[in-house]
Write an enzyme that holds these catalytic residues in place. Sequence first.
Site, PDB file in Angstrom:
ATOM      1  CG  ASP A  89      -2.015  -1.077   1.202  1.00  0.00           C
ATOM      2  OD1 ASP A  89      -1.807  -1.925   0.438  1.00  0.00           O
ATOM      3  OD2 ASP A  89      -3.124  -0.792   1.915  1.00  0.00           O
ATOM      4  CE  LYS A 151      -5.067   2.120   2.709  1.00  0.00           C
ATOM      5  NZ  LYS A 151      -3.832   1.332   3.363  1.00  0.00           N
ATOM      6  CE  LYS A 180      -6.609  -1.079   2.821  1.00  0.00           C
ATOM      7  NZ  LYS A 180      -5.377  -1.827   3.313  1.00  0.00           N
TER       8      LYS A 180
END
Length: 220
Positions: A89, A151, A180
């Site tokens: 991430d 995300k 996400k």
Amino acid sequence: MKFEKYIDHTLLKPESTRTQIDQIIDEAKAYNFKSVCVNPTHVKYAAERLADSEVLVCTVIGFPLGASTTATKVFETEDAIQNGADEIDMVINIGALKDGRFDDVQQDIEAVVKAAEGHTVKVIIETVLLDHDEIVKASELTKAAGADFVKTSTGFAGGGATAEDVKLMKDTVGADVEVKASGGVRNLEDFNKMVEAGATRIGASAGVQIMQGLEADSDY
């Protein structure tokens, strides 16, 4: 639908101890969450502890500011994967996005995607710092760079995911890229809002509470 597989069980506080890391690993194994998401210093330990399970190891790169150089992010990514990370991430260069230096933003993401070849890459755009058009542009750049997910948030910028932002991101990237939601997803109600808006992964420290809510809800 296996809702436990939506959850990246997350502990990214700087003061996280080994005891706390053990707790989220044990919880993730008990509930069979998709992953545990921990800071890079904990990746090797988490990977060793999760070797006999289906739970993946997720870590964060350029976190939480996104303001390190691309070369630094690439090194962090390679190091994390060598230590056993399955998912990456990364945080975008937010200032470059706001400057309109879109090539720089995309190349930064592309470099991490290349370094993480064969591993899932999620791109944190820090929605709380962006306006509508910037969220759209960051999502477009994430898709163009070949990442797997866009995300919402680090959880360190004073705000987290909203259903509105998740929907905007999903509408922008379409079917090719997943979304996400992270930051402030604390219970079943929050979880449901994010999933209904289009999120297929939820980053939360409250994974256990979410699953307990699902178990208590007769609809599931």
